[in-house]
Enzyme design. Structure first.
Site, PDB file in Angstrom:
ATOM      1  N   SER A 266       0.833  -1.196   0.000  1.00 15.32           N
ATOM      2  CA  SER A 266       0.000   0.000   0.000  1.00 15.32           C
ATOM      3  C   SER A 266       0.873   1.253   0.000  1.00 15.32           C
ATOM      4  CB  SER A 266      -0.961  -0.043   1.201  1.00 15.32           C
ATOM      5  OG  SER A 266      -1.935   0.969   1.087  1.00 15.32           O
ATOM      6  N   ASP A 423      -4.635  -4.077  -3.302  1.00 18.15           N
ATOM      7  CA  ASP A 423      -3.823  -3.727  -2.131  1.00 18.15           C
ATOM      8  C   ASP A 423      -3.244  -4.971  -1.460  1.00 18.15           C
ATOM      9  OD1 ASP A 423      -2.706  -2.622   0.119  1.00 18.15           O
ATOM     10  OD2 ASP A 423      -4.357  -1.247   0.485  1.00 18.15           O
TER      11      ASP A 423
END
Length: 801
Positions: A266, A423
């Site tokens: 992320s 993610d």
């Protein structure tokens, strides 16, 4: 009787018992009577207790008589005890106040000097803990005495044997985080042990003796480093809270404690990409001011625009702005190219949209051709925030293409679905297992800024600080229970699997730096932070990292010394081989010109090679090792060569085995990173590479002894090729052999002279890219065919059958 003249009573009717005044008077009289009765009762009770107390206190009163010394002594002792107790309590209160003051100063410090001064004063005000309860003092002390004894004896072999036998990272639990908590410096005994080991490693590296050759030193350092293990820096997700990682990395760079292995997911992958694509000077200059402009969220627009984007793309933000920013940060580099330039291992985690596909940790081994900005974009694609992304990579020509393009041989069935990624923090926020398997990592530094994890970790630290060890054990038990229940949800396939996967992961490492986020920072978690907010989060990261510097140095000090020694020895080996090559060429040049025919083929010059599509010259691979260390190694080697009369033994072993995380310090490592692409992965190419390597190991005396036979053999062969002086040969692969393509020296020099003149001494040897230089001409056995132009290209086909 006439009563007409009697006085009237009408005026007194207003104070009768039925009027307000009459009732008030009655209440007052009754209240006074009740108080009087209550006072008499209290007086009787007190009189009773005084009579009984006199009987009880009479012995104590007799003790205070002037003629009773025992009573006076008891009274004085009691008063002294009470005064001493009051004084100690006052001193403790003042000390607690001073500790609180210095803690507040540490929380508000803006520079390391301010923080270190406050930490030093706090250390003076803090009671000393018993270190024997936290680590094995006797074991570390005995090991330190043994190392000092062997160093004073001066036997290099004994020193090497001792360190190879028992050199571990956490000797006697000396890396215990509780031991280093709140400390400004490493404990004295542990610091002496680390300094002694580092001194002996540098002594082995720098000592000039015939007892140990350069190759043996390098093998010892590589084996010791592999056994000792590696350190990795892991950066978690956290959206805009990821500005906290800026302060963490900046502090590690300033103190030269940045590991060579860095991974994240992320927003942590953004910081990893910045670190993994910049050389050490570029990284230092990046934190001086350019990091303030990190804005990755686009403007959301109006409510209708946002709703339309959510309905069509399933995301709140447009990802093109993020892609454009990341392209500018990473310069379209792949994982392999970034590793070749910086020497750092970059890892980025992504999760697949497919149900049965596990998450991946992308790095230069598992995905060398993937473009870094594409991997970071996919790792930042949190569901609902950004749409899932397709990974992009570079093909053999350098064009950016899909990494997993749909493949289908039957056009009637239609194309397969595109593989998209999102993610990485959803399933693998901290890729510890993958780094352990691939790069021999056994120590992790974690920067934790996830909004769903950081508050719990801060709460656990608070419980440990206030409740002691027992409360800390209870908090650890609660954490284990939460992870266990989440793993049960994942195993049974119950609903809310994605939520359970967030809490079932590992949260902490060996050293965990937790962000103390505020409520206002949580409110702006999906917005671009302002410069003031970035500075605030970065300062939080710096202060939290300053608190962990002592434990990081205790864990990382010996590893840094090993890396420095390996870098210096590799630099010395390159200088040695360059000197040997120059001496061999000088000996060949001094021979008659008629004897240069075969001797010219013994020169293998890799500094002017033609780089393949996947091989970039590493100019900044020394990492955090200072330039003066390499300069000192150069001076040391020159002193060795001058003192020995340049009569050192030549070394022909060009293929050493290294561990997976070796940063390619030795360019001769036979792996994909140094093989020059797919064309140099065949058996034919390997045989040709071995042939050229063996040419470099031939001594000038052997050349002169066999010149006559070689010239006769070369003249009798019907397969030869003449190459003009200054031209270069590039290898290629065919169906039954290999091809040498002739490249004109004029064209090559026009493109390579500026770079080669600057970095010729830094580019390592690579036996995969071959150049044959000859003062007059080069002769190679095989079949040849001329090109159509006659002077543009020459091909040599050699059959290995």
């Amino acid at each position: 009787m006439d009563i007409s003249n009697e006085a009237g009573v009408d005026a007194f009717s207003i104070i009768g018992p039925t009027t307000i005044i009459g009732r008030t008077i009655a209440v007052r009289i009754l209240f006074c009577n009740s108080v009087s009765i209550f006072r008499h009762k209290v007086f009787r009770i007190l009189k009773f207790f005084l009579r009984g107390g006199r009987v009880l206190l009479s012995p104590f009163v007799s003790l205070l008589h002037p003629r009773n010394p025992q009573g006076i002594l008891v009274m004085v002792t009691t008063m002294a005890f009470l005064l001493n107790r009051y004084t100690s309590l006052k001193a403790k209160a003042e000390m607690a106040y001073r500790r609180k003051f210095w803690r507040n100063m540490m929380r508000a410090a803006l520079t390391y000097e301010e923080w270190s001064h406050a930490a030093k004063m706090l250390d003076k005000e803090t009671p000393k803990v018993n270190e024997t309860d936290l680590f094995d003092v006797e074991l570390v002390s005995n090991k330190l005495d043994e190392l000092k004894h062997r160093r004073h004896e001066g036997s290099l072999r004994d020193i090497i044997f001792c360190m190879r036998a028992d050199l571990v990272r956490n000797l006697g639990n000396m890396c215990n985080p509780e031991l280093h908590k709140g400390r400004l410096h490493v404990p004295r005994l542990i610091k002496e042990y680390i300094d002694e080991v580092s001194t002996q490693l540098r002594m082995v590296c720098d000592m000039d003796t015939e007892e140990l050759s350069l190759e043996e030193k390098l093998s010892f350092m590589h084996e010791t480093r592999h056994a000792y293990g590696r350190t990795a820096l892991l950066l978690s997700g956290g959206a805009s809270l990821g500005a906290f990682h800026l302060g963490v990395v900046k502090t590690l760079v300033e103190h030269k404690l940045l590991p060579r292995i860095i991974a994240g997911s992320s927003v942590g992958s953004v910081m990893c990409a910045v670190v993994g694509t910049r050389s050490w000077p570029e990284l230092q200059s990046f934190f001086e001011g350019s990091w303030h402009a990190l804005q990755f969220f686009d403007q959301m627009g109006g409510i209708f625009t946002t709703v339309k984007r959510v309905m069509t793309q399933g995301a709140v933000h447009e990802i093109r702005h993020l892609q454009w920013k990341l392209r500018n940060l990473t310069n379209n580099l792949t994982f392999q190219e970034a590793y070749d330039i910086t020497g750092r291992i970059l890892g980025i985690t992504v999760c697949s949209l497919r149900k049965h596909e596990p998450p991946r940790c992308l790095n230069y081994l598992t995905s060398p051709h993937v473009v870094i900005w594409s991997a970071v974009t996919a790792s930042c694609a949190f569901p609902g925030l950004f749409e899932a992304q397709e990974l992009m990579a570079k093909d053999r020509t350098g064009e950016i293409v899909p990494y997993h393009p749909p493949f289908n041989l039957d056009p009637e069935e239609g194309s397969a679905s595109v593989r998209r990624w999102r993610d990485g923090s959803l399933e693998m926020d901290l890729p510890m297992i993958q780094l352990k398997e691939l790069f021999n990592v056994n120590h992790f530094i974690v920067s934790q800024a996830n909004p769903h994890i950081a508050p719990f970790l801060r709460m656990k630290e608070f419980v440990r600080a206030c409740g002691g060890r027992f409360a800390a054990k209870l908090a650890q038990l609660a954490e284990m229970e939460v992870k266990h229940r989440c793993n049960q949800v994942l195993e049974l396939g119950l609903p809310l699997r994605e939520v359970a996967s967030l809490f079932a992961q590992e949260w902490e490492g060996d050293v965990t730096i937790v962000m103390p986020a505020t409520f206002s920072q949580y409110l702006k978690i999906i917005q671009n932070p302002s410069n003031v907010e970035i500075q605030k989060a970065a300062n939080q990261g710096r202060r939290c990292t300053w608190e962990k510097l002592a434990v990081i140095k205790a864990n990382f000090g010996i590893e840094l010394a090993l890396d420095e020694c390996v870098t210096v020895l590799n630099h010395m080996r390159r200088l040695k081989r360059s000197a040997e090559r120059a001496a061999a060429f000088s000996a060949i040049s001094s021979s008659p010109p008629s004897k240069h025919l075969l001797a010219g083929t013994n020169r293998f010059n890799a500094s002017k090679r033609i780089p393949s599509w996947n091989c970039i010259a590493r100019q900044n691979s020394s990492g955090s090792v200072d330039d003066d260390v390499l300069a000192e190694a150069s001076r040391l080697y020159q002193h060795i060569v001058v003192g020995s009369g340049r009569n050192s033994n030549r070394t022909s072993n060009l293929s050493h085995t290294y561990d997976a995380g070796s940063e390619c310090d030795s360019p001769e490592a036979e792996d994909w990173t140094r093989s020059g692409g797919p064309l140099m992965r065949t058996n034919s190419a390997q045989m040709f590479t071995d042939y050229v390597q063996n040419l470099d190991a031939v001594d000038p005396e052997q050349i002169r002894a066999s010149e006559n036979d070689s010239i006769v053999a070369a003249s009798s062969s019907s397969h030869s090729i003449t190459v003009t002086e200054g031209d270069y040969l590039q290898t290629g692969r065919t169906h039954n052999g290999f091809v040498l393509n002739l490249v004109r020296g004029e064209n090559l020099r026009m493109n390579s002279e500026p770079e080669d003149s600057q970095n010729e001494s830094e580019i390592p040897e690579t036996p995969e890219s071959v150049q044959l230089d000859s003062p007059e001409k080069d002769i190679i056995d095989g079949e040849s065919s001329a090109s159509e132009d006659g002077d543009a290209q020459a091909n040599l086909i050699h059959d290995h059958e």
